[in-house]
Design a protein around this motif. Structure first.
Motif, PDB file in Angstrom:
ATOM      1  N   SER A  28      -4.783  70.285  41.941  1.00 16.57           N
ATOM      2  CA  SER A  28      -3.754  70.685  42.930  1.00 16.57           C
ATOM      3  C   SER A  28      -3.563  72.246  42.654  1.00 16.57           C
ATOM      4  CB  SER A  28      -2.661  70.036  42.704  1.00 16.57           C
ATOM      5  OG  SER A  28      -2.018  70.160  41.512  1.00 16.57           O
ATOM      6  N   SER A  29      -4.113  72.913  41.641  1.00 10.19           N
ATOM      7  CA  SER A  29      -3.872  74.211  41.282  1.00 10.19           C
ATOM      8  C   SER A  29      -5.182  74.772  41.139  1.00 10.19           C
ATOM      9  CB  SER A  29      -2.920  74.233  40.095  1.00 10.19           C
ATOM     10  OG  SER A  29      -3.669  73.705  38.962  1.00 10.19           O
ATOM     11  N   ILE A  30      -4.926  76.215  40.850  1.00 13.40           N
ATOM     12  CA  ILE A  30      -6.329  76.965  40.417  1.00 13.40           C
ATOM     13  C   ILE A  30      -6.506  77.133  39.126  1.00 13.40           C
ATOM     14  CG2 ILE A  30      -7.511  79.357  40.927  1.00 13.40           C
ATOM     15  CD1 ILE A  30      -5.863  79.520  43.287  1.00 13.40           C
ATOM     16  N   SER A  31      -7.555  76.814  38.553  1.00 12.03           N
ATOM     17  CA  SER A  31      -7.824  77.017  37.163  1.00 12.03           C
ATOM     18  C   SER A  31      -9.047  77.668  37.008  1.00 12.03           C
ATOM     19  CB  SER A  31      -8.052  75.423  36.305  1.00 12.03           C
ATOM     20  OG  SER A  31      -9.285  74.745  36.924  1.00 12.03           O
ATOM     21  N   PHE A  32      -9.484  78.281  35.836  1.00 10.80           N
ATOM     22  CA  PHE A  32     -10.579  79.008  35.388  1.00 10.80           C
ATOM     23  C   PHE A  32     -11.397  78.487  34.184  1.00 10.80           C
ATOM     24  CE2 PHE A  32      -7.510  81.550  37.591  1.00 10.80           C
ATOM     25  CZ  PHE A  32      -8.116  82.407  38.588  1.00 10.80           C
ATOM     26  N   GLU A  33     -12.489  78.662  34.380  1.00 14.04           N
ATOM     27  CA  GLU A  33     -13.625  78.256  33.456  1.00 14.04           C
ATOM     28  C   GLU A  33     -14.573  79.132  33.114  1.00 14.04           C
ATOM     29  OE1 GLU A  33     -13.216  75.877  31.019  1.00 14.04           O
ATOM     30  OE2 GLU A  33     -11.200  75.326  31.940  1.00 14.04           O
ATOM     31  N   ILE A  34     -15.022  79.285  32.086  1.00 16.47           N
ATOM     32  CA  ILE A  34     -16.378  80.322  31.695  1.00 16.47           C
ATOM     33  C   ILE A  34     -17.392  79.853  31.378  1.00 16.47           C
ATOM     34  CG2 ILE A  34     -14.443  82.206  31.413  1.00 16.47           C
ATOM     35  CD1 ILE A  34     -14.765  81.874  28.371  1.00 16.47           C
ATOM     36  N   LEU A  35     -18.572  80.339  31.733  1.00 24.78           N
ATOM     37  CA  LEU A  35     -19.974  80.024  31.079  1.00 24.78           C
ATOM     38  C   LEU A  35     -20.436  81.291  30.651  1.00 24.78           C
ATOM     39  CD1 LEU A  35     -21.976  77.753  30.669  1.00 24.78           C
ATOM     40  CD2 LEU A  35     -22.706  78.144  33.072  1.00 24.78           C
ATOM     41  N   GLY A  36     -21.252  81.467  29.625  1.00 28.15           N
ATOM     42  CA  GLY A  36     -21.657  82.636  29.250  1.00 28.15           C
ATOM     43  C   GLY A  36     -23.346  82.354  28.877  1.00 28.15           C
ATOM     44  N   PHE A  37     -23.892  83.611  28.976  1.00 27.90           N
ATOM     45  CA  PHE A  37     -25.494  83.461  28.933  1.00 27.90           C
ATOM     46  C   PHE A  37     -25.810  84.768  28.016  1.00 27.90           C
ATOM     47  CE2 PHE A  37     -25.189  81.392  32.652  1.00 27.90           C
ATOM     48  CZ  PHE A  37     -26.074  80.586  32.661  1.00 27.90           C
ATOM     49  N   ASN A  38     -26.371  84.540  26.707  1.00 28.07           N
ATOM     50  CA  ASN A  38     -26.656  85.635  25.889  1.00 28.07           C
ATOM     51  C   ASN A  38     -27.863  86.382  26.378  1.00 28.07           C
ATOM     52  OD1 ASN A  38     -28.890  84.290  25.092  1.00 28.07           O
ATOM     53  ND2 ASN A  38     -28.121  83.423  23.276  1.00 28.07           N
ATOM     54  N   SER A  39     -28.294  87.666  25.704  1.00 24.33           N
ATOM     55  CA  SER A  39     -29.263  88.442  25.999  1.00 24.33           C
ATOM     56  C   SER A  39     -30.565  87.799  26.309  1.00 24.33           C
ATOM     57  CB  SER A  39     -29.356  89.783  24.849  1.00 24.33           C
ATOM     58  OG  SER A  39     -29.569  89.295  23.775  1.00 24.33           O
ATOM     59  N   LYS A  40     -30.695  86.619  25.385  1.00 23.24           N
ATOM     60  CA  LYS A  40     -31.963  85.965  25.686  1.00 23.24           C
ATOM     61  C   LYS A  40     -32.193  84.961  26.697  1.00 23.24           C
ATOM     62  CE  LYS A  40     -33.171  86.658  20.569  1.00 23.24           C
ATOM     63  NZ  LYS A  40     -33.056  85.980  19.333  1.00 23.24           N
ATOM     64  N   GLY A  41     -30.917  85.004  27.340  1.00 23.08           N
ATOM     65  CA  GLY A  41     -30.701  83.722  28.442  1.00 23.08           C
ATOM     66  C   GLY A  41     -30.306  82.544  28.015  1.00 23.08           C
ATOM     67  N   GLU A  42     -29.968  82.426  26.849  1.00 20.23           N
ATOM     68  CA  GLU A  42     -29.513  81.015  26.261  1.00 20.23           C
ATOM     69  C   GLU A  42     -27.973  80.859  26.776  1.00 20.23           C
ATOM     70  OE1 GLU A  42     -32.137  81.220  22.369  1.00 20.23           O
ATOM     71  OE2 GLU A  42     -30.022  81.743  22.170  1.00 20.23           O
ATOM     72  N   VAL A  43     -27.591  79.528  26.920  1.00 17.59           N
ATOM     73  CA  VAL A  43     -26.184  79.094  27.466  1.00 17.59           C
ATOM     74  C   VAL A  43     -25.293  79.302  26.162  1.00 17.59           C
ATOM     75  CG1 VAL A  43     -24.810  77.271  28.086  1.00 17.59           C
ATOM     76  CG2 VAL A  43     -26.945  77.684  29.201  1.00 17.59           C
ATOM     77  N   VAL A  44     -24.100  79.866  26.484  1.00 15.55           N
ATOM     78  CA  VAL A  44     -22.976  79.979  25.531  1.00 15.55           C
ATOM     79  C   VAL A  44     -21.806  79.225  26.239  1.00 15.55           C
ATOM     80  CG1 VAL A  44     -21.705  81.630  23.998  1.00 15.55           C
ATOM     81  CG2 VAL A  44     -24.186  82.203  24.716  1.00 15.55           C
ATOM     82  N   ASN A  45     -21.232  78.219  25.754  1.00  9.57           N
ATOM     83  CA  ASN A  45     -20.337  77.582  26.159  1.00  9.57           C
ATOM     84  C   ASN A  45     -19.564  76.726  24.963  1.00  9.57           C
ATOM     85  OD1 ASN A  45     -21.839  75.229  25.285  1.00  9.57           O
ATOM     86  ND2 ASN A  45     -22.161  74.619  27.555  1.00  9.57           N
ATOM     87  N   TYR A  46     -18.600  75.917  25.067  1.00 10.64           N
ATOM     88  CA  TYR A  46     -17.625  75.364  24.374  1.00 10.64           C
ATOM     89  C   TYR A  46     -18.665  74.170  23.452  1.00 10.64           C
ATOM     90  CZ  TYR A  46     -13.974  77.636  26.465  1.00 10.64           C
ATOM     91  OH  TYR A  46     -12.907  78.618  27.010  1.00 10.64           O
ATOM     92  N   SER A  47     -19.817  74.105  23.417  1.00  8.92           N
ATOM     93  CA  SER A  47     -20.662  72.859  22.936  1.00  8.92           C
ATOM     94  C   SER A  47     -20.582  72.760  21.364  1.00  8.92           C
ATOM     95  CB  SER A  47     -21.884  72.877  23.317  1.00  8.92           C
ATOM     96  OG  SER A  47     -22.456  73.922  23.111  1.00  8.92           O
ATOM     97  N   ASP A  48     -20.454  74.100  20.744  1.00  3.72           N
ATOM     98  CA  ASP A  48     -20.624  74.400  19.451  1.00  3.72           C
ATOM     99  C   ASP A  48     -19.043  74.741  18.791  1.00  3.72           C
ATOM    100  OD1 ASP A  48     -23.250  74.026  19.360  1.00  3.72           O
ATOM    101  OD2 ASP A  48     -23.730  76.152  19.687  1.00  3.72           O
ATOM    102  N   SER A  49     -18.154  74.131  19.562  1.00  2.67           N
ATOM    103  CA  SER A  49     -16.854  74.415  19.066  1.00  2.67           C
ATOM    104  C   SER A  49     -16.260  75.818  18.905  1.00  2.67           C
ATOM    105  CB  SER A  49     -16.484  73.891  17.366  1.00  2.67           C
ATOM    106  OG  SER A  49     -16.611  72.462  17.572  1.00  2.67           O
ATOM    107  N   ARG A  50     -17.018  76.758  19.970  1.00  3.66           N
ATOM    108  CA  ARG A  50     -16.689  77.928  20.114  1.00  3.66           C
ATOM    109  C   ARG A  50     -15.116  78.241  20.725  1.00  3.66           C
ATOM    110  NH1 ARG A  50     -22.232  78.571  21.738  1.00  3.66           N
ATOM    111  NH2 ARG A  50     -23.303  80.047  20.099  1.00  3.66           N
ATOM    112  N   THR A  51     -14.526  79.156  20.369  1.00  2.00           N
ATOM    113  CA  THR A  51     -13.412  79.744  21.261  1.00  2.00           C
ATOM    114  C   THR A  51     -13.920  80.627  22.297  1.00  2.00           C
ATOM    115  OG1 THR A  51     -12.929  81.628  19.885  1.00  2.00           O
ATOM    116  CG2 THR A  51     -12.026  79.554  18.933  1.00  2.00           C
ATOM    117  N   ALA A  52     -13.045  81.048  23.408  1.00  2.00           N
ATOM    118  CA  ALA A  52     -13.085  81.671  24.574  1.00  2.00           C
ATOM    119  C   ALA A  52     -13.513  83.019  23.748  1.00  2.00           C
ATOM    120  CB  ALA A  52     -12.045  81.998  25.427  1.00  2.00           C
ATOM    121  N   GLU A  53     -12.715  83.552  22.685  1.00  2.00           N
ATOM    122  CA  GLU A  53     -13.139  84.991  22.258  1.00  2.00           C
ATOM    123  C   GLU A  53     -14.551  84.915  21.831  1.00  2.00           C
ATOM    124  OE1 GLU A  53     -11.234  88.081  19.178  1.00  2.00           O
ATOM    125  OE2 GLU A  53     -10.428  86.311  19.463  1.00  2.00           O
ATOM    126  N   GLU A  54     -15.032  83.841  21.023  1.00  2.00           N
ATOM    127  CA  GLU A  54     -16.528  83.901  20.740  1.00  2.00           C
ATOM    128  C   GLU A  54     -17.366  83.881  21.642  1.00  2.00           C
ATOM    129  OE1 GLU A  54     -16.317  80.581  18.067  1.00  2.00           O
ATOM    130  OE2 GLU A  54     -15.721  81.541  16.287  1.00  2.00           O
TER     131      GLU A  54
END
Length: 566
Positions: free
Chosen positions: A220-246
């Motif tokens: 019912s509200s607007i929320s934001f989520e992030i999905l990253g890719f490193n320089s080699k094209g690999e997915v960077v997300n929360y799967s490895d217990s990363r924080t948003a800063e990492e």
């Protein structure tokens, strides 16, 4: 560009008109037949013999501007030549805001010549050295074969991406649209958390902001989520217990998803998200088992009216059979081809399609990729990740530089009170550059004034940032500034701009549908960027007109259409 190859090569799918067999076929076609069914059958066999996914014999000629570079070969260059190539790569990276695409084995005019296995390895090795010199990595997107007179040759498509530097990653905003219960939040949870759903919506729980959302399972509200890719094209997300800063520190490219509401009673919230946060792209999620239902058509129409490029994801393919999925895809194709849409549907079924779709989608607004996937089984989920990894920005470096040269203008979309920090505002910087310690003015207030304030700190994607550039979204801490003086729809601008207020404005509009005739003094809710306020107007269904609006509550800050950087 390197020297041309002596013998020209042709793509395997090119017609072999000069062969004796083809000449005989041509004579046979021109001779009257007693059984035309046999002739049609022969032509059908020849058509079926060609492969649909093979590349065309030519690519468009190389453009001097942009981030795409053609190279016939890069074999053992001299030191002087290598320095020139590295400088050229740096220019292409700058044009693509940190990304460049190299086509190896292609001449400047777009002719697909190809290289032998040995020359291709040497060329990729040279390209890797060039990338290391300018602080980038390379990823081989795909290789395609071409047939030559003597040997089989290959062409390669390579993505070059800068290594992240001081949080200056490429950031693309994607609005997520679709009917209620189509699987929008679940899909985002799977992409950003790195874990498949259990079939009961477990993946979406981290996206909800309110208790009633968790209880009903509806956003019912607007929320934001992030999905990253490193320089080699690999997915960077929360799967490895990363924080948003990492995630921000490890990513060269960031996809910021704007999760919008699907239920009709939250339609105003969805409209505000589309107009205020200015997404680069829109992802329309359609459930395979229900097809086009509910607010799907409204969301598609909103994205097209706002000229936001849109692609479609058909979710929940695990709940129904193949025939049902195909029926939903055909239904979408029919709607996209209607005169009001004039889109070209492109069903993505393999990684090569995903690469092609990403490139054509950014080049042409009429191309609409369609993905079919499951958040439970993970079917075709990797194709969507490939698409996001390669998807280029809509604006080039020149347009970005022009926006940064203008005076600072930051729109206020959200307002918070944070303990030990004070008042915090969230929004998007439309033009200029904003730094810690900058002094700006915010307004207009109810009486039309602009108030002075100071930017104490900046956070972008939940991590600290010292400099904010045009087009980037962030939160700004304002210290002890009185929160009650702020509201959504305000702007923070440079004092040099001398901002003016607006009570009344004219707009060219089309009334899509309404049960009644809009007469003079009729009150409507107007969405202009991040401004949302009641105004008056007069119009009938289906009519186009230039209408004069007048705000009822307080003045706003508006820009003329020709000067709007959006």
């Amino acid at each position: 560009m390197d020297a041309q190859v002596a013998n020209h090569c042709s793509i395997k799918s090119a017609a072999k008109a000069s062969s004796p067999q083809n000449a005989a076929d041509s004579r046979a076609e021109n001779t009257p037949k007693k059984k035309p069914r046999t002739r049609r059958g022969r032509r059908g066999k020849r058509r079926r013999g060609k492969k649909a996914n093979e590349p065309p014999p030519f690519l468009p000629p190389e453009a001097e501007e942009g981030n795409i570079e053609y190279k016939l070969k890069l074999v053992n260059p001299t030191q002087y030549r290598f320095e020139h190539l590295a400088t050229q790569l740096k220019w292409r990276l700058q044009e693509g805001r940190g990304e460049a695409v190299y086509q190896i084995g292609v001449e400047d005019n777009g002719l697909l010549v190809g290289l032998t296995e040995e020359d291709m390895k040497a060329s990729l090795k040279t390209l890797r050295r060039m990338a290391e010199k300018v602080g980038a990595d390379i990823t081989l997107l795909r290789e395609r074969e071409v047939d030559c007179d003597r040997a089989r040759r290959k062409i390669a498509e390579v993505l070059v991406r800068k290594v992240p530097d001081d949080q200056q990653f490429l950031d693309l905003r994607v609005a997520v649209l679709g009917n209620v219960d189509s699987g929008k939040s679940t899909l985002l949870g799977v992409l950003t958390q790195g874990e498949l759903d259990n079939g009961r919506g477990r993946a979406r729980l981290n996206l909800f902001r309110h208790l009633h959302e968790i209880q009903t399972g509806r956003t019912s509200s607007i929320s934001f989520e992030i999905l990253g890719f490193n320089s080699k094209g690999e997915v960077v997300n929360y799967s490895d217990s990363r924080t948003a800063e990492e995630i921000c520190e490890s990513s060269s490219k960031m996809i910021t998803f704007i999760d919008l509401a699907g239920h009709y009673k939250y339609l105003k919230t969805t409209i505000f998200g589309l107009t205020s946060y200015c997404p680069d792209f829109a992802m329309l999620v359609v459930a395979a088992n229900t097809g086009i239902a509910g607010t799907t058509r409204e969301h598609l129409g909103l994205a097209m009216a706002l000229k936001v490029p849109i692609f479609i994801v058909v979710s929940k393919v695990d709940l129904c059979g193949k025939s049902t999925v195909e029926k939903t895809v055909r239904q979408l194709e029919r709607v996209l081809k209607l005169p009001g849409c004039n889109k070209v549907p492109m069903v993505v079924s393999n990684p090569d399609d995903a690469v092609t779709a990403a490139q054509q989608f950014a080049q042409s607004s009429s191309v609409t990729p369609i993905f079919t996937l499951s958040s439970v089984s993970g079917e075709n989920l990797d194709l969507l990740k490939v698409f996001f990894n390669i998807l280029p920005p809509l604006s080039n470096s020149k347009e970005q530089e022009e926006l940064m040269q203008q005076l600072t203008e930051f729109q206020v979309d959200e307002i918070y009170s944070v303990p030990d920090v004070g008042t915090v505002v969230g929004g998007t910087l439309y033009s200029g550059v904003c730094r810690e310690g900058d002094r700006l003015v915010v307004g207009p207030t109810d009486d039309g004034r602009f108030l002075r304030l100071k930017v104490c700190s900046i956070h972008r994607n939940r991590s600290g940032c010292r400099v904010l550039r045009a087009g980037q979204a962030a939160t700004l801490a304002l210290g002890n500034f009185d929160r009650s003086l702020l509201r959504k729809g305000m702007v923070m601008v440079s004092p040099k701009m001398n901002p003016t207020i607006c009570w009344q404005f004219e707009a060219a509009i089309v009334l899509l549908f309404h049960a009644k005739t809009f007469r003079r003094g009729f009150q409507v809710t107007v969405h202009v960027g991040n401004v949302r306020q009641t105004a008056t107007e007069e119009l009938r269904t289906g009519e186009r007109a230039v209408v004069c609006f007048r705000f009822l509550k307080h003045p706003e800050y508006l820009r003329h259409a020709t000067s709007d950087p959006r």
